[in-house]
Design an enzyme around this catalytic site. Structure first.
Site, PDB file in Angstrom:
ATOM      1  N   ASP A   1      44.128  46.979  39.304  1.00 42.12           N
ATOM      2  CA  ASP A   1      43.580  46.798  40.653  1.00 42.12           C
ATOM      3  C   ASP A   1      44.518  45.983  41.527  1.00 42.12           C
ATOM      4  OD1 ASP A   1      41.368  48.209  39.914  1.00 42.12           O
ATOM      5  OD2 ASP A   1      40.052  46.471  39.683  1.00 42.12           O
TER       6      ASP A   1
ATOM      7  N   ASP B   1      41.134  42.011  38.318  1.00 39.90           N
ATOM      8  CA  ASP B   1      40.263  43.186  38.198  1.00 39.90           C
ATOM      9  C   ASP B   1      38.995  42.929  38.993  1.00 39.90           C
ATOM     10  OD1 ASP B   1      39.977  45.778  37.225  1.00 39.90           O
ATOM     11  OD2 ASP B   1      38.778  45.134  35.520  1.00 39.90           O
TER      12      ASP B   1
ATOM     13  N   LYS C   1      35.223  43.809  39.971  1.00 39.93           N
ATOM     14  CA  LYS C   1      34.048  44.456  39.400  1.00 39.93           C
ATOM     15  C   LYS C   1      32.848  44.274  40.331  1.00 39.93           C
ATOM     16  CE  LYS C   1      36.074  45.606  35.530  1.00 39.93           C
ATOM     17  NZ  LYS C   1      36.384  47.029  35.243  1.00 39.93           N
TER      18      LYS C   1
END
Length: 345
Positions: A245, A258, A260
């Site tokens: 990412d 990352d 989420k």
């Protein structure tokens, strides 16, 4: 003759008295079984009461379970049903030290000794974005899915069954589609922010995306020096790939980041399931990928919420990344063994 008759009568009377006494003793002895019969009847009565209690217990259980049929079935009622029928859930005990001490057969270091570590300074270049392309080697996501622990797989399957009961097959498919769309829009909004330092008006007007963007504002304020966005990585030695990412500095540490999204709060790293393994896999891949001229030794998992409540950032330092790197290597070996067995079969 009269004298003999009187004596005979006396003897007869005495004999009758003895027989009467014997009969009395005989019948008095017969009373004992009668008393035992009374005791036996009392025990039968106690047994009957016990059976009635057990019967009442199962009647209550049957009434409680069948009463759920008239109510809407959702995860809460399903867990209550299970509790009534099967009893409380017994959690699996933690693995022993021998299992934790397991080491990979094919050890590859997390850091690459032939690569340099860049100084934490502002980089005038645009963030790196390597395209994923088509490859025959497995992805990090696929490896983690196919080596998921049994307990985790059970809870995932149970959650899916509950959602299908609640929403139906078509409703659950639509739910998954919306979750993927929300994630895609959220990542696109973040990419705009990092490239232009502002959120496009279209994303601001989107209620779904605006909530997630608002959720991560306090994390974005502590980030700088973005070096990669939505960029493919490949470990050239272990032969796996993934899509990172973001790689950027967070509180002065260069991290694989990352993003989420979650409907439930995840305040602890353990709530993120296999995400730490994913971070470790990406860190190792960047360090052994020729497309990247720098190394990373930290990770960050940011869990954002749709309602705009502050996201939970989970920072992974070098020590923690190294621990999860070992676990990732074990999962990678497990995946290789499964593939080998599948090919043989």
């Amino acid at each position: 003759m009269q004298l003999w008759g009187i004596k005979s009568l006396q003897l007869f009377t005495r004999k009758c008295g003895v027989q009467k006494m014997l009969l009395t003793e005989h019948f008095s002895k017969k009373q004992v079984p009668h008393a035992f019969l009374v005791t036996s009847t009392s025990l039968q009565s106690n047994k009957k009461d016990g059976y009635e209690q057990v019967s009442k217990k199962y009647k209550d259980l049957h009434r409680s379970v069948t009463s759920f049929k008239d109510r809407p079935r959702n995860p809460e009622t399903l867990f209550k049903e299970d509790s009534l029928i099967y009893g409380p859930v017994i959690k699996c005990r933690s693995p022993d030290k021998a299992a934790e001490a397991k080491t990979p057969k094919n050890w590859v270091p997390l850091l690459n000794p032939s690569k340099k570590t860049l100084p934490l300074t502002s980089d005038p270049r645009l963030p790196l974005k390597v395209s994923l392309g088509k490859h025959s080697i497995p992805s990090v996501t696929s490896i983690l899915q196919q080596t998921m622990p049994e307990e985790q797989a059970f809870y995932l399957k149970r959650w899916k069954q509950q959602m299908i009961l609640k929403l139906g097959e078509d409703g659950f498919a639509e739910y998954n589609k919306n979750i993927l769309l929300q994630g895609t829009l959220f990542h696109a909004a973040l990419e705009h922010i990092f490239q232009s330092r502002e959120v496009p008006q279209q994303e601001l007007e989107d209620v779904i995306v605006s909530g997630y963007v608002e959720s991560v504002q306090h994390v974005l304020r502590e980030m700088s020096g973005v070096k990669a966005l939505e960029s493919a990585v490949q470990h050239e030695t272990l032969q796996y790939l993934g899509l990172v990412d973001c790689v950027a500095e967070y509180r002065g540490q260069l991290c694989v980041i990352d993003w989420k999204t979650s409907e439930k709060p995840k305040p602890f790293l353990r709530n993120t399931f296999d995400n730490p393994l994913q971070i470790a896999a990406y860190v190792g891949a960047i360090n052994h990928d020729a497309n990247y001229d720098f190394q990373v030794n930290c990770g960050l998992i940011v869990v954002a919420y749709k309602d705009g409540s502050p996201a939970h950032p989970h920072f992974m330092d070098m020590g923690l990344c190294s621990q999860y790197w070992t676990k990732w290597l074990l999962r990678l070996e497990e995946y290789g063994e499964k593939r080998k067995n599948d090919d043989m079969n």
